[in-house]
Design a protein around this motif. Sequence first.
Motif, PDB file in Angstrom:
ATOM      1  N   LEU A 225       1.233  -1.580   0.070  1.00 38.00           N
ATOM      2  CA  LEU A 225      -0.244  -0.525  -0.128  1.00 38.00           C
ATOM      3  C   LEU A 225       0.482   0.947   0.155  1.00 38.00           C
ATOM      4  CD1 LEU A 225      -2.725  -0.758   3.109  1.00 38.00           C
ATOM      5  CD2 LEU A 225      -2.911  -1.136   0.359  1.00 38.00           C
ATOM      6  N   GLY A 226       1.897   0.926   0.375  1.00 42.27           N
ATOM      7  CA  GLY A 226       2.820   2.003   0.555  1.00 42.27           C
ATOM      8  C   GLY A 226       4.005   1.905   1.813  1.00 42.27           C
ATOM      9  N   ARG A 227       4.330   3.231   2.545  1.00 41.42           N
ATOM     10  CA  ARG A 227       5.622   2.983   3.373  1.00 41.42           C
ATOM     11  C   ARG A 227       5.163   3.922   4.058  1.00 41.42           C
ATOM     12  NH1 ARG A 227      10.315   5.999   1.893  1.00 41.42           N
ATOM     13  NH2 ARG A 227       9.990   8.097   0.396  1.00 41.42           N
ATOM     14  N   VAL A 228       5.607   3.812   5.716  1.00 41.09           N
ATOM     15  CA  VAL A 228       6.117   4.137   6.999  1.00 41.09           C
ATOM     16  C   VAL A 228       7.018   4.931   6.169  1.00 41.09           C
ATOM     17  CG1 VAL A 228       5.242   5.053   8.751  1.00 41.09           C
ATOM     18  CG2 VAL A 228       4.170   3.420   7.844  1.00 41.09           C
ATOM     19  N   THR A 229       7.431   6.896   7.302  1.00 41.02           N
ATOM     20  CA  THR A 229       9.100   6.952   6.743  1.00 41.02           C
ATOM     21  C   THR A 229       9.468   6.997   8.491  1.00 41.02           C
ATOM     22  OG1 THR A 229       8.191   9.362   6.193  1.00 41.02           O
ATOM     23  CG2 THR A 229       9.187   7.741   4.746  1.00 41.02           C
ATOM     24  N   ILE A 230      10.515   7.128   8.868  1.00 38.37           N
ATOM     25  CA  ILE A 230      11.419   7.747  10.306  1.00 38.37           C
ATOM     26  C   ILE A 230      10.460   9.365  10.161  1.00 38.37           C
ATOM     27  CG2 ILE A 230      13.608   8.164   9.115  1.00 38.37           C
ATOM     28  CD1 ILE A 230      13.380   6.653  12.776  1.00 38.37           C
ATOM     29  N   ASP A 231      10.590   9.929   9.682  1.00 38.87           N
ATOM     30  CA  ASP A 231      10.074  11.512  10.141  1.00 38.87           C
ATOM     31  C   ASP A 231       8.865  11.138  10.303  1.00 38.87           C
ATOM     32  OD1 ASP A 231       9.404  10.861   6.787  1.00 38.87           O
ATOM     33  OD2 ASP A 231       8.400  12.938   6.756  1.00 38.87           O
ATOM     34  N   ASP A 232       7.943  10.574  10.224  1.00 38.11           N
ATOM     35  CA  ASP A 232       6.566  10.358  10.782  1.00 38.11           C
ATOM     36  C   ASP A 232       6.244  10.038  12.230  1.00 38.11           C
ATOM     37  OD1 ASP A 232       4.957  11.594   8.974  1.00 38.11           O
ATOM     38  OD2 ASP A 232       5.509  10.584   7.637  1.00 38.11           O
ATOM     39  N   VAL A 233       7.545   8.489  12.552  1.00 35.81           N
ATOM     40  CA  VAL A 233       7.915   7.951  13.293  1.00 35.81           C
ATOM     41  C   VAL A 233       8.576   9.081  14.758  1.00 35.81           C
ATOM     42  CG1 VAL A 233       8.844   6.121  14.467  1.00 35.81           C
ATOM     43  CG2 VAL A 233       7.646   5.993  12.071  1.00 35.81           C
ATOM     44  N   VAL A 234       9.037  10.195  13.837  1.00 39.06           N
ATOM     45  CA  VAL A 234      10.373  10.454  15.332  1.00 39.06           C
ATOM     46  C   VAL A 234       8.822  11.375  15.641  1.00 39.06           C
ATOM     47  CG1 VAL A 234      11.251  12.711  15.413  1.00 39.06           C
ATOM     48  CG2 VAL A 234      11.869  10.308  13.823  1.00 39.06           C
ATOM     49  N   ASP A 235       7.514  12.206  14.693  1.00 41.14           N
ATOM     50  CA  ASP A 235       6.464  12.542  15.587  1.00 41.14           C
ATOM     51  C   ASP A 235       5.890  12.287  16.499  1.00 41.14           C
ATOM     52  OD1 ASP A 235       7.520  14.451  13.597  1.00 41.14           O
ATOM     53  OD2 ASP A 235       6.231  14.541  12.516  1.00 41.14           O
ATOM     54  N   ILE A 236       5.320  10.531  15.712  1.00 47.93           N
ATOM     55  CA  ILE A 236       5.039  10.061  17.197  1.00 47.93           C
ATOM     56  C   ILE A 236       5.225   9.717  18.111  1.00 47.93           C
ATOM     57  CG2 ILE A 236       3.668   8.057  17.045  1.00 47.93           C
ATOM     58  CD1 ILE A 236       2.973   7.573  14.049  1.00 47.93           C
ATOM     59  N   ILE A 237       6.750   9.983  18.239  1.00 49.95           N
ATOM     60  CA  ILE A 237       7.195   8.753  19.622  1.00 49.95           C
ATOM     61  C   ILE A 237       7.012  10.422  20.559  1.00 49.95           C
ATOM     62  CG2 ILE A 237       9.171   8.804  20.925  1.00 49.95           C
ATOM     63  CD1 ILE A 237      10.286   7.457  18.130  1.00 49.95           C
ATOM     64  N   ARG A 238       7.840  11.696  19.782  1.00 48.82           N
ATOM     65  CA  ARG A 238       7.123  12.715  20.270  1.00 48.82           C
ATOM     66  C   ARG A 238       6.137  12.937  21.040  1.00 48.82           C
ATOM     67  NH1 ARG A 238      11.090  16.040  22.843  1.00 48.82           N
ATOM     68  NH2 ARG A 238      12.666  16.124  21.572  1.00 48.82           N
ATOM     69  N   GLU A 239       5.044  13.276  20.081  1.00 48.65           N
ATOM     70  CA  GLU A 239       3.502  12.811  20.912  1.00 48.65           C
ATOM     71  C   GLU A 239       3.335  12.477  21.807  1.00 48.65           C
ATOM     72  OE1 GLU A 239       1.179  12.845  17.032  1.00 48.65           O
ATOM     73  OE2 GLU A 239       2.387  14.471  16.133  1.00 48.65           O
ATOM     74  N   ASP A 240       2.930  10.999  21.355  1.00 50.43           N
ATOM     75  CA  ASP A 240       3.444  10.046  22.683  1.00 50.43           C
ATOM     76  C   ASP A 240       3.412  10.767  24.263  1.00 50.43           C
ATOM     77  OD1 ASP A 240       2.507   7.096  23.480  1.00 50.43           O
ATOM     78  OD2 ASP A 240       4.203   6.545  23.435  1.00 50.43           O
ATOM     79  N   ALA A 241       4.953  10.860  24.480  1.00 49.51           N
ATOM     80  CA  ALA A 241       5.857  11.288  25.611  1.00 49.51           C
ATOM     81  C   ALA A 241       5.109  12.934  26.013  1.00 49.51           C
ATOM     82  CB  ALA A 241       7.308  11.766  24.606  1.00 49.51           C
ATOM     83  N   GLU A 242       4.318  13.612  25.411  1.00 51.60           N
ATOM     84  CA  GLU A 242       3.481  14.423  25.313  1.00 51.60           C
ATOM     85  C   GLU A 242       2.340  13.535  25.975  1.00 51.60           C
ATOM     86  OE1 GLU A 242       3.553  18.175  22.992  1.00 51.60           O
ATOM     87  OE2 GLU A 242       5.388  18.348  22.928  1.00 51.60           O
ATOM     88  N   HIS A 243       1.580  13.580  25.277  1.00 56.87           N
ATOM     89  CA  HIS A 243       0.352  12.875  25.415  1.00 56.87           C
ATOM     90  C   HIS A 243       0.664  12.498  27.173  1.00 56.87           C
ATOM     91  CE1 HIS A 243      -3.176  10.412  25.819  1.00 56.87           C
ATOM     92  NE2 HIS A 243      -2.838   9.381  26.356  1.00 56.87           N
ATOM     93  N   THR A 244       1.660  12.038  27.376  1.00 55.59           N
ATOM     94  CA  THR A 244       1.584  10.750  29.367  1.00 55.59           C
ATOM     95  C   THR A 244       2.323  12.189  29.536  1.00 55.59           C
ATOM     96  OG1 THR A 244       3.041   9.404  27.952  1.00 55.59           O
ATOM     97  CG2 THR A 244       2.888   9.574  30.101  1.00 55.59           C
ATOM     98  N   VAL A 245       2.637  12.990  29.781  1.00 55.02           N
ATOM     99  CA  VAL A 245       3.424  14.198  30.832  1.00 55.02           C
ATOM    100  C   VAL A 245       2.217  14.891  30.642  1.00 55.02           C
ATOM    101  CG1 VAL A 245       4.840  16.379  30.719  1.00 55.02           C
ATOM    102  CG2 VAL A 245       5.417  14.128  29.852  1.00 55.02           C
ATOM    103  N   MET A 246       1.097  15.478  29.332  1.00 56.93           N
ATOM    104  CA  MET A 246      -0.102  16.075  29.485  1.00 56.93           C
ATOM    105  C   MET A 246      -1.201  15.470  30.265  1.00 56.93           C
ATOM    106  SD  MET A 246       1.199  19.098  27.935  1.00 56.93           S
ATOM    107  CE  MET A 246      -0.117  20.181  27.272  1.00 56.93           C
TER     108      MET A 246
END
Lengths: 434, 434
Positions: A225-246
């Motif tokens: 179908l397509g591919r996932v790239t690291i730049d989007d994954v970095v965003d997910i990691i950052r959002e996930d971390a922010e989600h926990t704190v917030m």
Amino acid sequence: SSGAMGQARRMLNGGLPQVDVAHLLEATPPKEREILWGLIDEELRGDVLQYLSEDLQSDFIGRMNAEEVLAATTNLDLDDLVDLLQRLPDAVIGEVLQSMDAQDRHRIELAMAYPEDTAGGIMNTDTITVRPDITLDVVLRYLRWHDQLPDSTDALLVVSRRDDFIGRLPINKLLVADPNITVREVMETDCLKLQATLEDTEVAKLFEKFDLISAPVVDDDNRLLGRVTIDDVVDIIREDAEHTVMSMAGLDEEEDTFSPALKTSRRRAVWLGINLLTAFLASSVIGLFEGTIQQITALAVLMPIVASMGGIGGSQTLTVMIRGIALGHVSGSNLRWLLRRELIAGAINGLIWAVVVAVIAIIWFQDIKLGWIIGTAIIINLLIAALTGTLLPVLLKKMHIDPALSGSVILTTVTDVIGFMAFLGLATMFYLAH
Amino acid sequence: SSGAMGQARRMLNGGLPQVDVAHLLEATPPKEREILWGLIDEELRGDVLQYLSEDLQSDFIGRMNAEEVLAATTNLDLDDLVDLLQRLPDAVIGEVLQSMDAQDRHRIELAMAYPEDTAGGIMNTDTITVRPDITLDVVLRYLRWHDQLPDSTDALLVVSRRDDFIGRLPINKLLVADPNITVREVMETDCLKLQATLEDTEVAKLFEKFDLISAPVVDDDNRLLGRVTIDDVVDIIREDAEHTVMSMAGLDEEEDTFSPALKTSRRRAVWLGINLLTAFLASSVIGLFEGTIQQITALAVLMPIVASMGGIGGSQTLTVMIRGIALGHVSGSNLRWLLRRELIAGAINGLIWAVVVAVIAIIWFQDIKLGWIIGTAIIINLLIAALTGTLLPVLLKKMHIDPALSGSVILTTVTDVIGFMAFLGLATMFYLAH
């Protein structure tokens, strides 16, 4: 002033990279932000939009009509465009899709078929694919037909005539291998592929574990179908971390730093309300012992100490457990070990601080009995805190409730109630019964 | 049992990827962990070590002598090796370096010259460099001399004869450009380069902002030292996020989930002690009003509500501010806006919940005066909470103190003290003075 305005306009339309313009908007209070947004050229707005937080995206894009959305988004990557479209009302999405050519529409509908937080939802469809039976030399010549390769292309994807995923051809291998051999001879077939429905946090874990730059996404029939790239994954990691704190403070990680006072207070009121309920629960426990407090007011002075020590000790256990669960360290077989460790640690710290507090209480109020009572209450509360801190997040996880969101509210309710109950209860027994 | 042991040994030595073996060790309590570690072949231990948390690395590598360290680490990438070496006592580091060949030693000493948390400390020196005046065809043939290219090689680095950094040649451009033109004609010269002393969290921000896969590291004289790759940056982002969450509970993000009870309680005792000091401060405020409490015990019942509402409201502001500072949204010019917004939001929520609490207090204790007093105290405390939550993290940041670590302790001290002071002080004024 018109000169300053002109200078600002130039900075916003090419002078600064779009990611910096987005950052500037995010770091600006609403009124000034409106003015800046108005200065940005229509066809550059999409590029800026993709870097904004969801809260701001909705804000700006929500006021655009289909035509403006189209004008703003012509240059965007598919995955970024899909992200933006998801912030629009359905009617506008329909209009935007209508005015696209058939191929683009098909690709977007494909990506929008998967929820935003899955591999399918974050994938890009700009993949370069090759067949297994051609030589590397042909591949190299084929690549030269392109003006440029998509970002984060660390591998070409090998597919059958029916688009079935067969393997990946890393660029690094393509560069060092003999050009006369075929793709089939160098491609990797045991490589990772992501099911389109895989959750994005799981995707991130796989990227971290295997140090990936990109990974193919397939459907249930193994079709690429397509591919996932690291730049989007970095965003997910950052959002996930922010989600926990917030979420520990009952906040939304997508919240605009400069959201207006009314919106801010509405969002926060809920959390204050929930906390008020638990505070009244603790108060009602104290209310049971009003008679005792009237006779020994030292209890009112010291009781917050018992509750607060339990709260701190419990949060420490809770935090360690939430992290352990997130890292996949906690399982049924070692939960007993963890519970035992936490209870021992709770008992040790309970004893140490019980003695300290007891000695201070005895000196302060010249009352040895009071020292025994508060010391015992602290030990009890730290043990209950260890028990609750260990088991609560596991239980919440099983019930599919986010422990970072509700864990600490429930925990402090328990440690407040038990703390007041133990301290005032023991005092009632030992002062009033004798 | 011997069969099971043999099976475990096979799983640990090749059956499972090393990253999974490391995860298994991290998810296992100490005793069983020792047994598993003993089953891993000596030459595979380095590969496993590199994936472990610092706490566990120190634990295992601390017990190895120089020879064992060498045997375990022969296959490691330079940056991973440097990471591990930093966990060793100086004497052992010396021994390990002594027994390496001169070139490796030089490269390692170069990397160890920079602190662990800088671009120099996380860089790799496995960079492929080319000169600007050769043709792409020569570059392609040069690459074919390699068995494989280093991981995350998305660009070759262009340097002068003296190793001065000139620019980067993206692999993607190399693949699509005419092979007969020179490197100089396609290379990017306005690309980002990292000073070796740049902090790792700043490196991570740049990678996120510009969606980088790798970036060159240079010294003060613009000489190329190596490159930072995205896999290390992802680790930094993850550690940074964990650091925030863990330090909010006074914990260390490198702490082993299964660290023994004694070690755990020692680490946590400090935090409990600090909290105890602040709890006694709050108690001493209550102590000032013992006389009032003796006459109106309802005050003892309701006072935790005032303190707790202030604590929750303040944490919300604090969390938003800490995130805003981390994202670079907060500056001198918009701090006033944020303070005003927080004070308005605090006033709105203060009013709403003051009315709710006042009504409940009036009904509960049949005392209208009490309602007025607690309502006013809640409004005061939520305003102070907004003020403290906004300014405290900015102040701590200026003093180079981590707001995530000490912010919430200081904040709750303030909201406890002000909460008790306002509530009990107002009560003393209105009940006892009249």
